[in-house]
Enzyme design. Sequence first.
Site, PDB file in Angstrom:
ATOM      1  N   ASP A   1       0.833  -1.209   0.000  1.00 10.95           N
ATOM      2  CA  ASP A   1       0.000   0.000   0.000  1.00 10.95           C
ATOM      3  C   ASP A   1       0.868   1.260   0.000  1.00 10.95           C
ATOM      4  OD1 ASP A   1       0.754  -0.785   2.658  1.00 10.95           O
ATOM      5  OD2 ASP A   1      -0.582   0.760   3.456  1.00 10.95           O
TER       6      ASP A   1
ATOM      7  N   GLU B   1       0.185  -1.099   5.780  1.00 17.30           N
ATOM      8  CA  GLU B   1       1.239  -0.576   6.659  1.00 17.30           C
ATOM      9  C   GLU B   1       1.009   0.887   6.986  1.00 17.30           C
ATOM     10  OE1 GLU B   1       5.053   1.255   7.904  1.00 17.30           O
ATOM     11  OE2 GLU B   1       3.832   1.779   6.173  1.00 17.30           O
TER      12      GLU B   1
HETATM   13 ZN   LIG Z   1       6.618   2.377   4.160  1.00 20.36          ZN
END
Ligand SMILES: [Zn+2]
Length: 485
Positions: free
Chosen positions: A120, A187
Amino acid sequence: MVKKTLKALGIALALLIVVLLVKTLTYKTRQIAVEPLAPVALSDKCITHLSEAVKIKTVSHDVTTLDSAPFYQFQAFLKQSYPLADSLLHRQCINKLSLLYTWKGKNPALQPLLLIGHMDVVPAENGGGEQWEFPPFSGEINNNAVCGRGTLDDKVNVIGLLEAVEMLLKEGFKPERTIYLAFGHDEEIGGEKGAAKIAAYLQEQHVKAGFLLDEGLVITKGIVPGIKKNVALIGISEKGYVSVELAVETDGGHSSMPARETAIGILSEAVSKLEKHPMRSQLSAPVQRFLDYVGPEMPFLQRLAFANQWLLKNLILSIYEKSSNAGNALVRTTTAPTLFKSGTKDNVLPGYATATLNFRILPGETSDDVMAHIRKTIKDKRVKAKKLPNFSEPSPVSEIDCPEFACLQKSISQTFSNTIIAPSLVLAATDARHYSAITKNLYRFIPLIAESDDLKRIHGVNEKISCSDFLNAVRFYRQLIINAQ
Ligand SMILES: [Zn+2]
């Protein structure tokens, strides 16, 4: 008498100078002598793959609005671009959107290697009115660079690793120890649905890894003061995170007859006290190790200071505190007021005011220490402090006197000549923290050379990576996998 005292002082001073000099002259380098390898030839396809990867908008805004379609598209793209990894490695989707590849090793007695990254990216608004040179998801290849959101954070890592693995598979390489590639999908919003779930799965399978490599620090160019060579920083710990809400409740009322102290006034004073009196500065274990690794490479005077921390610790601390915001963040738990809320109308005294402060906690301290510091500093019972959920304590400090760290050190030196290597502390949070039950050797490092301007592009406008930097990243990952056997 005076003469005797002066003489004694003179002897003491001479002794002190001798001790300082001996310490400085015997301050031995922690760098290892490794011959750099000739760069392996790589196909141009690596670059097109990174560009294609950037075009897929795997944006994670927040947990509730995450659009899964681009992540499925990204999975399909990986399947198609890395056919050997897809067919020869065991590939699993964890919690639908995250990925785990298992490359079985020949020797089950060896502890696996865990290489992780995230798919992501953060959204790409126009930061501060500045425009992107190219649309952020165009994956434009311009002036020998791949441009766009995610090139540095963290598709360089995901794509770099897969390029290295695909290449090794093509060469017929068979690892001795099992290698896991784990790519989370959230994340940037905490990693609870991705990395945390992958780690939980690995724990269920009783996996104990030899070491883990995640994104984190980089190879700095002209950033570490006093050192001309590039310095590769390996994160061996990351700071903790806690947000605290302060609330004040008073009577409120009409603004024509205000009380001597109001909710906003009381709260402002509390916030101001906390800002003026941050937690004390100190050399935490990771920063101490950083000094031990860079110190011997410094010019004489700095080397003398670093070699004699027993005497000059406070001087070193004050230099770091004053050097920059990042320098200050390295040596203390930081205090950042981030939200301030109160009031509804210009002539109404609010009865309630809240402020939120975000603290990044230094290893060696805890979120409870932060709470105690807040109470002690504010000293006002009318201000109620509450720890907000989703806090995390600083991560444990990874080992460095071990073959795993040496393997990383060697792989960096082989790929990037003339580079100093030093452990350090990561100021932000990474996915690595979710894996602390799987291994005690967690390292956070991206094989990229960066100047301060490059660092601003991470999460900022005009994120891009030079083609040669990306190819070197692939070479590094390839070499690391080979060395880790
Ligand atoms: Zn990162």
